[in-house]
Design a protein around this motif. Structure first.
Motif, PDB file in Angstrom:
ATOM      1  N   HIS A 196       0.852  -1.114  -0.111  1.00  0.00           N
ATOM      2  CA  HIS A 196       0.122   0.056  -0.142  1.00  0.00           C
ATOM      3  C   HIS A 196       0.928   1.456   0.168  1.00  0.00           C
ATOM      4  O   HIS A 196       1.782   1.381   0.772  1.00  0.00           O
ATOM      5  CB  HIS A 196      -0.971  -0.086   1.354  1.00  0.00           C
ATOM      6  N   LEU A 197       0.583   2.086  -1.064  1.00  0.00           N
ATOM      7  CA  LEU A 197       1.602   3.239  -1.193  1.00  0.00           C
ATOM      8  C   LEU A 197       1.824   4.212   0.035  1.00  0.00           C
ATOM      9  O   LEU A 197       0.888   4.413   0.756  1.00  0.00           O
ATOM     10  CB  LEU A 197       1.154   4.194  -2.588  1.00  0.00           C
ATOM     11  N   ALA A 198       2.761   4.601   0.242  1.00  0.00           N
ATOM     12  CA  ALA A 198       3.150   5.758   1.156  1.00  0.00           C
ATOM     13  C   ALA A 198       4.295   6.438   0.321  1.00  0.00           C
ATOM     14  O   ALA A 198       5.094   6.124  -0.632  1.00  0.00           O
ATOM     15  CB  ALA A 198       3.768   5.124   2.450  1.00  0.00           C
ATOM     16  N   PRO A 199       4.222   7.992   0.719  1.00  0.00           N
ATOM     17  CA  PRO A 199       5.162   8.819   0.082  1.00  0.00           C
ATOM     18  C   PRO A 199       6.593   8.348   0.005  1.00  0.00           C
ATOM     19  O   PRO A 199       7.363   7.801   1.151  1.00  0.00           O
ATOM     20  CB  PRO A 199       5.149  10.026   0.695  1.00  0.00           C
TER      21      PRO A 199
ATOM     22  N   ILE B 126      -1.645   8.157  -4.699  1.00  0.00           N
ATOM     23  CA  ILE B 126      -0.982   7.855  -5.727  1.00  0.00           C
ATOM     24  C   ILE B 126      -0.298   8.947  -6.665  1.00  0.00           C
ATOM     25  O   ILE B 126       0.783   8.651  -7.401  1.00  0.00           O
ATOM     26  CB  ILE B 126      -2.042   6.963  -6.735  1.00  0.00           C
ATOM     27  N   ASP B 127      -1.107   9.896  -6.816  1.00  0.00           N
ATOM     28  CA  ASP B 127      -0.451  11.047  -7.671  1.00  0.00           C
ATOM     29  C   ASP B 127       0.699  11.514  -7.255  1.00  0.00           C
ATOM     30  O   ASP B 127       1.607  12.354  -8.260  1.00  0.00           O
ATOM     31  CB  ASP B 127      -1.730  12.067  -7.730  1.00  0.00           C
ATOM     32  N   GLN B 128       1.098  11.690  -6.061  1.00  0.00           N
ATOM     33  CA  GLN B 128       2.530  12.192  -5.522  1.00  0.00           C
ATOM     34  C   GLN B 128       3.500  11.355  -5.588  1.00  0.00           C
ATOM     35  O   GLN B 128       4.652  11.902  -5.374  1.00  0.00           O
ATOM     36  CB  GLN B 128       2.436  12.708  -4.203  1.00  0.00           C
TER      37      GLN B 128
ATOM     38  N   SER C 276      -4.173  -0.417  -7.850  1.00  0.00           N
ATOM     39  CA  SER C 276      -5.648  -0.718  -7.953  1.00  0.00           C
ATOM     40  C   SER C 276      -6.476   0.545  -7.759  1.00  0.00           C
ATOM     41  O   SER C 276      -7.859   0.442  -8.091  1.00  0.00           O
ATOM     42  CB  SER C 276      -6.133  -1.821  -6.939  1.00  0.00           C
ATOM     43  N   SER C 277      -5.758   1.553  -7.167  1.00  0.00           N
ATOM     44  CA  SER C 277      -6.351   2.840  -6.549  1.00  0.00           C
ATOM     45  C   SER C 277      -7.218   2.303  -5.478  1.00  0.00           C
ATOM     46  O   SER C 277      -6.936   1.437  -4.787  1.00  0.00           O
ATOM     47  CB  SER C 277      -7.076   3.440  -7.718  1.00  0.00           C
TER      48      SER C 277
ATOM     49  N   GLY D  99      -6.754   6.082 -13.216  1.00  0.00           N
ATOM     50  CA  GLY D  99      -5.507   5.390 -13.605  1.00  0.00           C
ATOM     51  C   GLY D  99      -5.180   4.045 -13.090  1.00  0.00           C
ATOM     52  O   GLY D  99      -4.297   3.580 -13.010  1.00  0.00           O
ATOM     53  N   ALA D 100      -6.260   3.138 -12.603  1.00  0.00           N
ATOM     54  CA  ALA D 100      -6.223   1.812 -12.227  1.00  0.00           C
ATOM     55  C   ALA D 100      -5.557   0.988 -13.207  1.00  0.00           C
ATOM     56  O   ALA D 100      -5.791   0.821 -14.173  1.00  0.00           O
ATOM     57  CB  ALA D 100      -7.418   1.301 -11.538  1.00  0.00           C
TER      58      ALA D 100
END
Length: 419
Positions: free
Chosen positions: A62-65, A89-91, A101-102, A139-140
């Motif tokens: 799961h994304l993190a900066p 996601i965008d950053q 998957s967004s 954008g998934a």
């Protein structure tokens, strides 16, 4: 940048190639062979005593900066995000280093609502078309859905029903998306496969019967064994990742501090038993299921990049050979998720590369002895991440997420009545 790596073991699809040299130019592998592939002006890397692997792929994070930069320092050059908010996601950059998957599809109040700000829910089959279209617009690259009523952990949670899972899977397939389903039990795994999903996120934690194994034999599974193995204190009294000297030597100070803090949080008297999950992993593998390596970072005890090496150890502990574990983190996830340009050492592939001391096809811990990594043909420099704004932003993000989860849990707990 053009360079040639000489006299190394080239590991592709879990086997050593007959050649021992590989050349890179313009971010791609351009030649595989002997020393004669070296071109004038190339930087030459002496690979004696090493193995060259494709950049590793973590199939569940799961994304993190800053997580892609941190992961790359450990040779994990691609991460598959399995539920994150669009603003996160965008950053995150570069986009070529992760696929997402967004927002995942879950029922109102279902898992993992407490970890996220308000999200769109799926209330029934009629929501499937709009939900999937909205994820595609974000954008998934694949669809994630949650089918978990909490019973595997002794909880009671709202969850999607089977008709909704089937509708979501069907709609995602019309958009060409791979469908990943979070499950925690054998019964749930069988149900979602019957509904048409492609990948199980998590090996069930209860023992699967031969009939269960047969029922899911046509899908892939992301094992995430390290969630149980590394999320709780081990015999040393702290989280197992802290006992891995090769991995900790590359660990930035803030992440070391975070692991130390997590080691001192409340722990159950007896750590969870991963015996059934390991047995399921081996049984699924023997039945022909594609087992993929994934960590579920940044759950407590797990660190982007570093924990994938621990996941490989757990796959071998479950019964896979070291070579099979390497496949689970390279070519297998690339093939399952349609990532045709990575996961292999072939001419034309992205030059995402991990050079390690020793032979991980025989000793899986050799992946931890990292000599050099490249992402898109560019050398990864760990010192550029440590202490950077990206690292600080990632630590802040995890703190905010933890605070949100704790606040939600406190609201769910019975409150004392005033006296």
């Amino acid at each position: 940048m053009a360079f040639t790596i000489l006299h190394t073991r080239l590991a592709d699809r879990g086997a050593a190639l007959p050649a021992d040299c590989l050349r890179v130019a313009n971010g791609r592998i351009t030649a595989i062979g002997g020393p004669e592939i070296t071109q004038p002006g190339d930087t030459v890397v002496d690979g004696s005593g090493t193995t060259l692997l494709p950049g590793l792929i973590d199939a569940h994070i799961h994304l993190a900066p800053g997580c892609t930069q941190l992961a790359a320092t450990y040779g994990v050059t691609t991460q598959l995000d399995q539920f994150s908010m669009p603003e996160v996601i965008d950053q995150e950059t570069p986009r070529s280093s992760f696929f997402t998957s967004s927002i995942g599809a879950t029922a109102p109040g279902g898992h993992p609502t407490i970890a996220f700000p308000p999200i769109p829910y799926v209330t029934g089959p009629d929501d499937a078309k709009r939900f999937v279209a909205d994820r595609v617009a974000e954008g998934a690259d694949h669809l994630k859905l949650i089918y978990d009523d909490g019973s595997g952990a002794g909880l009671s949670l709202p969850t999607l029903d089977s008709r909704t899972v089937q509708a979501l899977a069907g709609e995602a397939h019309t958009h060409g998306l791979t469908v990943v389903a979070h499950v925690s039990t054998a019964a749930a795994a069988v149900t979602v496969v019957e509904c048409g999903v492609d990948v199980l996120a998590h090996v069930p934690s209860d023992l699967m019967s031969p009939e269960d194994i047969e029922a899911v034999a046509d899908v892939a599974v992301i094992a995430t064994l390290s969630v149980l193995a590394d999320g709780f204190n081990g015999p040393s009294g702290h989280l197992p990742l802290l006992d891995e000297p090769e991995l900790m030597a590359r660990m930035p100070a803030l992440w070391q501090d975070l692991l130390d803090q997590q080691s001192r949080r409340w722990m159950p008297p007896v750590p969870p038993d991963g015996t059934a999950a390991r047995a399921n992993t081996l049984a699924l593998h023997r039945a022909g299921v594609r087992v993929l390596a994934g960590t579920d970072a940044p759950n407590p005890g797990l660190v982007f990049g570093a924990s994938l090496h621990r996941e490989l150890v757990e796959l071998v502990r479950a019964g896979l050979t070291p070579a099979e574990a390497v496949v689970a983190a390279t070519s297998a996830p690339a093939e399952v998720f349609g990532l045709a340009d990575r996961g292999r050492l072939t001419v034309g592939a992205r030059a995402d590369l991990l050079l390690v001391e020793g032979n991980p096809l025989a000793d899986i811990t050799a992946t931890q002895r990292i000599r050099q990594t490249w992402a898109g043909g560019e050398p990864v420099r760990p010192e550029e991440y440590a202490g950077s704004e990206q690292e600080l932003a990632g630590i802040r993000f995890l703190g905010e997420t933890t605070d949100r989860i704790l606040a939600a849990v406190n609201e769910m707990l019975p409150q004392p009545r005033p006296t």
